[in-house]
Design a protein around this motif. Structure first.
Motif, PDB file in Angstrom:
ATOM      1  N   GLY A 102       0.799  -1.248  -0.054  1.00  0.00           N
ATOM      2  CA  GLY A 102      -0.120   0.014  -0.108  1.00  0.00           C
ATOM      3  C   GLY A 102       0.810   1.109   0.002  1.00  0.00           C
ATOM      4  N   GLN A 103       0.606   2.125  -0.961  1.00  0.00           N
ATOM      5  CA  GLN A 103       1.192   3.495  -0.878  1.00  0.00           C
ATOM      6  C   GLN A 103       0.286   4.781  -0.585  1.00  0.00           C
ATOM      7  N   ARG A 104       0.793   5.629   0.436  1.00  0.00           N
ATOM      8  CA  ARG A 104       0.225   6.774   0.619  1.00  0.00           C
ATOM      9  C   ARG A 104      -0.928   6.498   1.724  1.00  0.00           C
ATOM     10  N   PRO A 105      -0.514   5.956   2.971  1.00  0.00           N
ATOM     11  CA  PRO A 105      -1.594   5.510   3.911  1.00  0.00           C
ATOM     12  C   PRO A 105      -2.504   7.201   4.199  1.00  0.00           C
ATOM     13  N   VAL A 106      -3.608   6.896   4.185  1.00  0.00           N
ATOM     14  CA  VAL A 106      -4.536   8.054   4.448  1.00  0.00           C
ATOM     15  C   VAL A 106      -5.757   7.742   5.318  1.00  0.00           C
ATOM     16  N   TYR A 107      -6.362   8.463   5.981  1.00  0.00           N
ATOM     17  CA  TYR A 107      -7.331   8.264   6.703  1.00  0.00           C
ATOM     18  C   TYR A 107      -8.565   8.600   5.952  1.00  0.00           C
ATOM     19  N   PHE A 133      -5.597  23.435  -7.242  1.00  0.00           N
ATOM     20  CA  PHE A 133      -4.739  23.408  -6.171  1.00  0.00           C
ATOM     21  C   PHE A 133      -5.288  22.445  -4.961  1.00  0.00           C
ATOM     22  N   LEU A 134      -6.267  21.824  -5.129  1.00  0.00           N
ATOM     23  CA  LEU A 134      -6.572  20.681  -4.565  1.00  0.00           C
ATOM     24  C   LEU A 134      -5.902  19.423  -4.618  1.00  0.00           C
ATOM     25  N   ARG A 135      -5.202  19.476  -6.222  1.00  0.00           N
ATOM     26  CA  ARG A 135      -4.473  18.263  -6.428  1.00  0.00           C
ATOM     27  C   ARG A 135      -3.340  18.250  -5.626  1.00  0.00           C
ATOM     28  N   PHE A 136      -2.812  19.085  -4.980  1.00  0.00           N
ATOM     29  CA  PHE A 136      -1.864  19.078  -4.043  1.00  0.00           C
ATOM     30  C   PHE A 136      -2.129  18.918  -2.640  1.00  0.00           C
ATOM     31  N   ARG A 137      -1.982  17.589  -2.161  1.00  0.00           N
ATOM     32  CA  ARG A 137      -2.330  17.050  -0.836  1.00  0.00           C
ATOM     33  C   ARG A 137      -1.345  16.936   0.243  1.00  0.00           C
ATOM     34  N   PRO A 138      -0.880  17.865   0.977  1.00  0.00           N
ATOM     35  CA  PRO A 138       0.367  17.761   1.698  1.00  0.00           C
ATOM     36  C   PRO A 138       0.245  16.874   2.765  1.00  0.00           C
ATOM     37  N   TRP A 139      -1.122  16.250   3.123  1.00  0.00           N
ATOM     38  CA  TRP A 139      -1.348  15.511   4.211  1.00  0.00           C
ATOM     39  C   TRP A 139      -0.954  14.094   3.905  1.00  0.00           C
ATOM     40  N   GLU A 140      -0.550  13.966   2.603  1.00  0.00           N
ATOM     41  CA  GLU A 140      -0.480  12.291   2.226  1.00  0.00           C
ATOM     42  C   GLU A 140       0.836  12.071   2.448  1.00  0.00           C
ATOM     43  N   ASN A 141       1.138  10.787   3.039  1.00  0.00           N
ATOM     44  CA  ASN A 141       2.369  10.147   3.235  1.00  0.00           C
ATOM     45  C   ASN A 141       2.737   9.300   2.180  1.00  0.00           C
ATOM     46  N   GLN A 142       4.120   9.611   1.805  1.00  0.00           N
ATOM     47  CA  GLN A 142       4.411   9.133   0.592  1.00  0.00           C
ATOM     48  C   GLN A 142       4.816   7.628   0.648  1.00  0.00           C
ATOM     49  N   LYS A 143       5.020   7.039   1.720  1.00  0.00           N
ATOM     50  CA  LYS A 143       5.692   5.677   2.303  1.00  0.00           C
ATOM     51  C   LYS A 143       4.995   4.585   1.878  1.00  0.00           C
ATOM     52  N   ILE A 144       5.320   3.440   1.712  1.00  0.00           N
ATOM     53  CA  ILE A 144       4.935   2.062   1.057  1.00  0.00           C
ATOM     54  C   ILE A 144       5.241   1.192   1.944  1.00  0.00           C
ATOM     55  N   TYR A 145       3.988   0.400   2.184  1.00  0.00           N
ATOM     56  CA  TYR A 145       4.014  -0.724   3.286  1.00  0.00           C
ATOM     57  C   TYR A 145       3.559  -2.011   2.693  1.00  0.00           C
ATOM     58  N   LYS A 146       4.349  -3.073   2.983  1.00  0.00           N
ATOM     59  CA  LYS A 146       3.837  -4.300   2.577  1.00  0.00           C
ATOM     60  C   LYS A 146       2.480  -4.814   3.472  1.00  0.00           C
ATOM     61  N   LEU A 147       1.750  -5.269   2.607  1.00  0.00           N
ATOM     62  CA  LEU A 147       0.385  -5.423   3.277  1.00  0.00           C
ATOM     63  C   LEU A 147       0.587  -7.015   3.900  1.00  0.00           C
ATOM     64  N   LYS A 148      -0.155  -7.131   5.069  1.00  0.00           N
ATOM     65  CA  LYS A 148      -0.246  -8.324   5.637  1.00  0.00           C
ATOM     66  C   LYS A 148      -1.427  -9.115   5.134  1.00  0.00           C
ATOM     67  N   ASN A 149      -2.589  -8.393   4.877  1.00  0.00           N
ATOM     68  CA  ASN A 149      -3.678  -9.108   4.579  1.00  0.00           C
ATOM     69  C   ASN A 149      -4.745  -8.010   3.417  1.00  0.00           C
ATOM     70  N   LEU A 150      -5.526  -8.324   2.447  1.00  0.00           N
ATOM     71  CA  LEU A 150      -6.153  -7.813   1.521  1.00  0.00           C
ATOM     72  C   LEU A 150      -7.051  -6.969   2.096  1.00  0.00           C
ATOM     73  N   ILE A 159       0.126  -1.421  -5.050  1.00  0.00           N
ATOM     74  CA  ILE A 159       1.147  -1.871  -5.677  1.00  0.00           C
ATOM     75  C   ILE A 159       1.368  -3.489  -5.642  1.00  0.00           C
ATOM     76  N   ALA A 160       1.369  -3.821  -6.811  1.00  0.00           N
ATOM     77  CA  ALA A 160       1.422  -5.391  -6.844  1.00  0.00           C
ATOM     78  C   ALA A 160       2.711  -6.101  -7.558  1.00  0.00           C
ATOM     79  N   ILE A 161       3.410  -6.741  -6.903  1.00  0.00           N
ATOM     80  CA  ILE A 161       4.437  -7.416  -7.618  1.00  0.00           C
ATOM     81  C   ILE A 161       4.101  -9.022  -7.875  1.00  0.00           C
ATOM     82  N   CYS A 162       4.032  -9.283  -8.965  1.00  0.00           N
ATOM     83  CA  CYS A 162       3.663 -10.548  -9.405  1.00  0.00           C
ATOM     84  C   CYS A 162       4.756 -11.399 -10.373  1.00  0.00           C
ATOM     85  N   LYS A 163       4.777 -12.329  -9.758  1.00  0.00           N
ATOM     86  CA  LYS A 163       6.010 -13.340 -10.574  1.00  0.00           C
ATOM     87  C   LYS A 163       5.232 -14.357 -11.794  1.00  0.00           C
TER      88      LYS A 163
END
Length: 165
Positions: A102-107, A133-150, A159-163
């Motif tokens: 998951g990228q950009r965790p938000v509430y 100007f609403l397209r600029f959303r400074p509250w968004e965190n750019q980090k990426i986290y591996k998901l433990k469940n869907l 983000i999906a990495i598929c083999k």
């Protein structure tokens, strides 16, 4: 394409224009296919994924991202279909190995507030230019986290990495 050819030319890199749902490349050609923010624009996403799988070498990797429909701002008129994590997992069922991030965790309540403001500004012609100007959303965190469940749906992008098999 012309700019890429001019600025990033290498002997082992080709830049071509094509149709994502009918890729004009040989089978088993690519080690990696990168598709950021593409699948939501396609009328036939399964055709794209079938073609991607076809051109990937055995054990090749598809790196794909798309907006999460559960959190999406829904402000892109060119998106034909956005997906939830479970829907994307189903769509990618032909790939035997998948890892999701998951990228950009938000509430969700922040997204709801944003959507309300965006909708209200859109309905008042004199304020409509502010939508940019609403397209600029400074509250968004750019980090990426591996998901433990869907069921973890609190991310703006999937983000999906598929083999390939």
């Amino acid at each position: 394409i012309e700019r890429a050819k001019k600025n990033y030319q290498q002997k082992n890199i080709n830049f071509i224009l094509g149709n994502a749902q009918k890729i004009s490349l040989k089978s088993n050609l690519a080690d990696v296919v990168v598709s950021f923010e593409t699948i939501e624009h396609l009328k036939y996403p399964k055709k794209f994924l079938k073609e991607t799988k076809r051109i990937l070498k055995p054990r090749g990797i598809l790196l794909l991202s798309t907006p999460n429909r559960e959190i999406s701002y829904e402000d892109n008129p060119y998106h034909l279909n956005e997906y939830t994590f479970p829907e994307l997992n189903t769509l990618l069922s032909d790939f035997p190995e998948k890892v999701f991030f998951g990228q950009r965790p938000v509430y969700k309540h922040v997204v709801s507030l944003y959507k309300g403001i965006y909708k209200n500004i859109s309905s008042i012609p004199i304020l409509a230019p502010l939508k940019f100007f609403l397209r600029f959303r400074p509250w968004e965190n750019q980090k990426i986290y591996k998901l433990k469940n869907l069921s973890d749906s609190g991310y703006m992008y999937i983000i999906a990495i598929c083999k390939n098999h």
